[in-house]
Design a protein around this motif. Structure first.
Motif, PDB file in Angstrom:
ATOM      1  N   MET A   1      27.595  10.352  10.907  1.00 61.51           N
ATOM      2  CA  MET A   1      26.186  10.637  10.889  1.00 61.51           C
ATOM      3  C   MET A   1      25.404   9.330  11.028  1.00 61.51           C
ATOM      4  O   MET A   1      25.684   8.355  10.347  1.00 61.51           O
ATOM      5  N   LEU A   2      24.458   9.312  11.930  1.00 63.20           N
ATOM      6  CA  LEU A   2      23.661   8.114  12.157  1.00 63.20           C
ATOM      7  C   LEU A   2      22.591   7.966  11.086  1.00 63.20           C
ATOM      8  O   LEU A   2      21.998   8.938  10.633  1.00 63.20           O
ATOM      9  N   LYS A   3      22.354   6.713  10.694  1.00 65.15           N
ATOM     10  CA  LYS A   3      21.351   6.418   9.676  1.00 65.15           C
ATOM     11  C   LYS A   3      20.418   5.338  10.215  1.00 65.15           C
ATOM     12  O   LYS A   3      20.878   4.305  10.712  1.00 65.15           O
ATOM     13  N   ILE A   4      19.120   5.579  10.121  1.00 60.63           N
ATOM     14  CA  ILE A   4      18.130   4.625  10.602  1.00 60.63           C
ATOM     15  C   ILE A   4      17.438   3.995   9.409  1.00 60.63           C
ATOM     16  O   ILE A   4      16.963   4.688   8.512  1.00 60.63           O
ATOM     17  N   GLU A   5      17.393   2.647   9.405  1.00 58.85           N
ATOM     18  CA  GLU A   5      16.673   1.899   8.389  1.00 58.85           C
ATOM     19  C   GLU A   5      15.630   1.044   9.097  1.00 58.85           C
ATOM     20  O   GLU A   5      15.896   0.484  10.159  1.00 58.85           O
ATOM     21  N   TYR A   6      14.463   0.930   8.490  1.00 56.67           N
ATOM     22  CA  TYR A   6      13.408   0.118   9.082  1.00 56.67           C
ATOM     23  C   TYR A   6      13.483  -1.301   8.557  1.00 56.67           C
ATOM     24  O   TYR A   6      13.792  -1.534   7.395  1.00 56.67           O
ATOM     25  N   VAL A   7      13.214  -2.257   9.443  1.00 59.79           N
ATOM     26  CA  VAL A   7      13.211  -3.670   9.100  1.00 59.79           C
ATOM     27  C   VAL A   7      11.753  -4.094   8.981  1.00 59.79           C
ATOM     28  O   VAL A   7      10.949  -3.851   9.880  1.00 59.79           O
ATOM     29  N   ARG A   8      11.431  -4.713   7.860  1.00 58.62           N
ATOM     30  CA  ARG A   8      10.042  -5.122   7.588  1.00 58.62           C
ATOM     31  C   ARG A   8       9.944  -6.630   7.458  1.00 58.62           C
ATOM     32  O   ARG A   8      10.897  -7.284   7.048  1.00 58.62           O
ATOM     33  N   ASP A   9       8.769  -7.149   7.791  1.00 61.77           N
ATOM     34  CA  ASP A   9       8.534  -8.581   7.645  1.00 61.77           C
ATOM     35  C   ASP A   9       8.012  -8.875   6.236  1.00 61.77           C
ATOM     36  O   ASP A   9       7.978  -7.997   5.380  1.00 61.77           O
ATOM     37  N   GLY A  10       7.597 -10.101   5.995  1.00 61.90           N
ATOM     38  CA  GLY A  10       7.109 -10.509   4.684  1.00 61.90           C
ATOM     39  C   GLY A  10       5.816  -9.843   4.273  1.00 61.90           C
ATOM     40  O   GLY A  10       5.463  -9.824   3.094  1.00 61.90           O
ATOM     41  N   LYS A  11       5.099  -9.262   5.222  1.00 65.14           N
ATOM     42  CA  LYS A  11       3.850  -8.560   4.921  1.00 65.14           C
ATOM     43  C   LYS A  11       4.062  -7.059   4.818  1.00 65.14           C
ATOM     44  O   LYS A  11       3.113  -6.290   4.834  1.00 65.14           O
ATOM     45  N   ASN A  12       5.337  -6.646   4.753  1.00 66.21           N
ATOM     46  CA  ASN A  12       5.740  -5.241   4.622  1.00 66.21           C
ATOM     47  C   ASN A  12       5.386  -4.404   5.855  1.00 66.21           C
ATOM     48  O   ASN A  12       5.281  -3.190   5.772  1.00 66.21           O
ATOM     49  N   GLN A  13       5.225  -5.050   6.995  1.00 62.74           N
ATOM     50  CA  GLN A  13       4.964  -4.335   8.239  1.00 62.74           C
ATOM     51  C   GLN A  13       6.288  -4.108   8.970  1.00 62.74           C
ATOM     52  O   GLN A  13       7.170  -4.962   8.966  1.00 62.74           O
TER      53      GLN A  13
END
Length: 68
Positions: A1-13
């Motif tokens: 099963m594929l899992k997607i995680e978001y990568v955020r910068d230091g400003k939480n964007q």
């Protein structure tokens, strides 16, 4: 099963995402527009950019592909 995680910068964007769960152990990195910026392979501990050039030969870390 594929899992997607978001990568955020230091400003939480959100700067991109990483998709794991492929049968061959790859993790695919995409930018915020959905374009593939590279992939890593846990079996061989390599990270490659979108041109298939090795960016790291000793660790499988797709977050190193993002320009912070």
């Amino acid at each position: 099963m594929l899992k997607i995680e978001y990568v955020r910068d230091g400003k939480n964007q959100i700067v991109g995402s990483k998709t794991t769960g492929f049968a061959n152990g790859d993790t695919v990195a995409r930018d915020h527009d959905g374009r593939i910026v590279g992939h890593s392979n846990n079996k061989f501990s390599t990270t490659r950019d979108s041109n298939a050039q090795i960016r790291s030969s000793n660790q499988a870390d797709v977050e190193s592909l993002f320009d912070w």
